[in-house]
Design an enzyme around this catalytic site. Structure first.
Site: not given
Ligand code: ATP
Ligand code: AMO
Length: 480
Positions: A227, A229, A235-236, A403, A406, A454
């Site tokens: 990703r 990011e 946490r990313h 989280e 998902s 995570r």
């Molecule tokens: P995913 O992006 O895979 O769904 P996630 O834990 O990042 O997992 P999101 O639903 O994208 O979940 O984001 C939840 C919250 O996390 C956002 O509302 C935001 O506050 C924060 N967040 C997500 N992505 C970022 C990012 N790249 N940088 C900063 N904050 C983030």
């Molecule tokens: P999602 O984008 O929510 O869902 O990602 C699934 C889980 O992956 C972890 N995650 C991360 N961990 C570390 N760094 C990141 N940048 C990051 N982004 C996500 C989180 C998150 O909950 N295809 C769907 C899943 C599905 O529906 O099967 C997906 O990718 O723990």
């Protein structure tokens, strides 16, 4: 000729035999804690040799094992010396370390509480900064807490596999080089695939679903996820390990063409309304994570203790039956607590944490699921709810208010899938083979994706995902 991987494996049967022990020079006074007693017994010439060894050098010692005249103290037993004595005869330096270390492992292993204490008594101990640790990760991972974190991580993967294999899942591997993005959005690494635009897989999403279209029924994958990011959060990561699951499910029959085989339609639908199809996925993942958490407690007591010594934390509180709340219920709890939240938007990090606290107070658990998310905040492939398409058959799972996962039921109707992809601004040409996979009969299915780093971060209540990634990749780091 027997290889021992752990000093505590030394058993009485090797008394009298010659063994070699490899270790690192921990500091100038001691050679690795466990060998200290033995060192006191060495002759002066060897003492001289030991004194000039730099810290972190790799040494190997050859000696005889015997029973001690007096039993060893409890502390030396805990250090893994067991009830045996080791007489050093020869010692070799296999690899010398540079004298000036970018970080001292002893400093890197110190807890925040010990640093505070040292300040109070006027003898401030060094605090190793995160960047120093990560720039020199090969040294940083020598601390007991870091050694333990990656053993726990390994056990999480083992338990994940073990549980799914026992439930008839098949482990698969999907491509990481893709023609288009799987999750949409901008967080994708683009590259050139021999002249053709391509990207690194943001998830195994499309291929794990195509495996279901290929009648693999229940699949899982453990593999890298990329990703791009932009921001720098706790946490990313830009590359993490994804634990992915996809499975066939039973379906709400009222939606599909049905051949009457004697049972009344009403009877069938009333049964299925009580048990919406995607509940099967949530049942499985509740069981899966209860299994993982229990196995970690059972299999990693020493490792958990090592992590706690440096980063104190309480064991995770979770219920035997995983708590499920709807997204609307979560929003309601937040509103009642005075939080401003959008009922059709996503939760931000602060709201997630706040909800985690509220759930812990009310339900006494730090592990729960939130389902029926607004469709607008979920990926294009997510199945809308039968009764209200503003909501979807989807869920997120939280550990200590953050989280970890998902998941959702997926759209298996190709027309609806294509429509949703377009609505979400996806260039459908780049995923045409994925959509085509649903044109030849696709069973109802769903699944979820978990971030391994995570899980370990939140299980051990660590404050940063970089602590649970061996060589983290984030928006600012591509080395070491
Ligand atoms: P995913 O992006 O895979 O769904 P996630 O834990 O990042 O997992 P999101 O639903 O994208 O979940 O984001 C939840 C919250 O996390 C956002 O509302 C935001 O506050 C924060 N967040 C997500 N992505 C970022 C990012 N790249 N940088 C900063 N904050 C983030
Ligand atoms: P999602 O984008 O929510 O869902 O990602 C699934 C889980 O992956 C972890 N995650 C991360 N961990 C570390 N760094 C990141 N940048 C990051 N982004 C996500 C989180 C998150 O909950 N295809 C769907 C899943 C599905 O529906 O099967 C997906 O990718 O723990």
């Amino acid at each position: 000729g027997k290889e021992l991987t752990d000093v505590s494996n030394l058993v009485e049967e090797i008394v009298g035999s010659e063994v070699s022990i490899r270790g690192r020079v921990h500091n100038h006074r001691l050679v690795a804690k466990t060998l200290f007693v033995i060192l006191r017994e060495i002759g002066t010439s060897m003492l001289k040799f030991v004194k000039q060894l730099s810290r972190e050098s790799v040494v190997e010692r050859i000696g005889l094992v015997s029973l001690p005249k007096k039993p060893l103290t409890a502390t030396s037993q805990q250090a893994g010396v067991s009830l045996l004595k080791y007489m050093s005869q020869k010692m070799y330096c296999l690899s010398r370390s540079l004298l000036n270390l970018p970080l001292v492992v002893e400093d890197a292993a110190r807890s925040e509480a010990d640093i505070e204490k040292s300040l109070k008594v006027g003898k401030p101990a060094a605090r190793v900064l995160q960047d120093t640790r990560l720039n020199n990760r090969f040294l940083d991972i020598r601390t007991p807490a870091n050694q333990a974190i990656f053993r726990i991580q390994c056990q999480v993967q083992i338990a994940f596999r073990e549980f799914l294999l026992s439930k008839g899942f098949l482990e698969i591997h999907t491509p990481k080089l893709m023609a288009g993005s799987s999750e949409g959005g901008s967080a994708v690494f683009r590259l050139d695939y021999k002249g053709q635009p391509a990207c690194l897989a943001q998830s195994p999403q499309l291929h794990k679903q195509m495996a279901i279209c290929g009648d693999m029924r229940r699949v899982f994958e453990v593999g890298p996820v990329f990703r791009a990011e932009d921001s720098f959060t706790h946490r990313h990561l830009c590359e993490f390990v994804g634990l992915d699951v996809e499975m066939e499910i039973r379906m709400h029959y009222s939606e599909v063409c049905m051949i009457d085989c004697g049972l009344s339609v009403n009877h069938i639908s009333s049964v299925l309304i009580i048990l919406p199809c995607f509940v099967q996925i949530m049942d499985l993942l509740g069981e899966l994570f209860s299994f993982i958490f229990t196995k970690i407690e059972e299999r990693c007591p020493k490792e958990l203790e090592s992590v706690r010594k440096q980063y104190p934390f309480q064991s995770l509180k979770f219920l035997p039956q995983t708590l499920r709340l709807t997204f609307a219920e979560g929003i309601q709890m937040l509103k009642e607590a005075g939080e401003e939240v959008d009922p059709l938007g996503d939760l931000n990090t602060e709201s997630e944490r706040k909800l985690g606290q509220l759930v812990l107070e009310k339900y006494k658990t730090e592990f729960y699921m939130l389902h029926r998310y607004p469709s607008a905040v979920r990926p294009f492939y997510t199945m809308p709810c039968e009764d209200d398409s503003n909501y979807s058959n989807s869920f997120d799972v939280f550990v200590r208010g953050e989280e970890i996962m998902s998941g959702a039921q997926r759209i298996h109707d190709p027309e609806l899938l294509e429509k949703r992809a377009r609505e979400c601004g996806i260039d459908v040409k780049t995923i045409s083979t994925y959509i085509d996979a649903f044109r030849y009969g696709a069973p109802p299915h769903g699944g979820f994706g978990v971030g391994l780093e995570r899980v370990v971060m939140l299980l051990c209540a660590l404050n940063n995902i970089r602590k649970t990634s061996l060589f983290p990749r984030d928006s600012q780091r591509l080395a070491p």
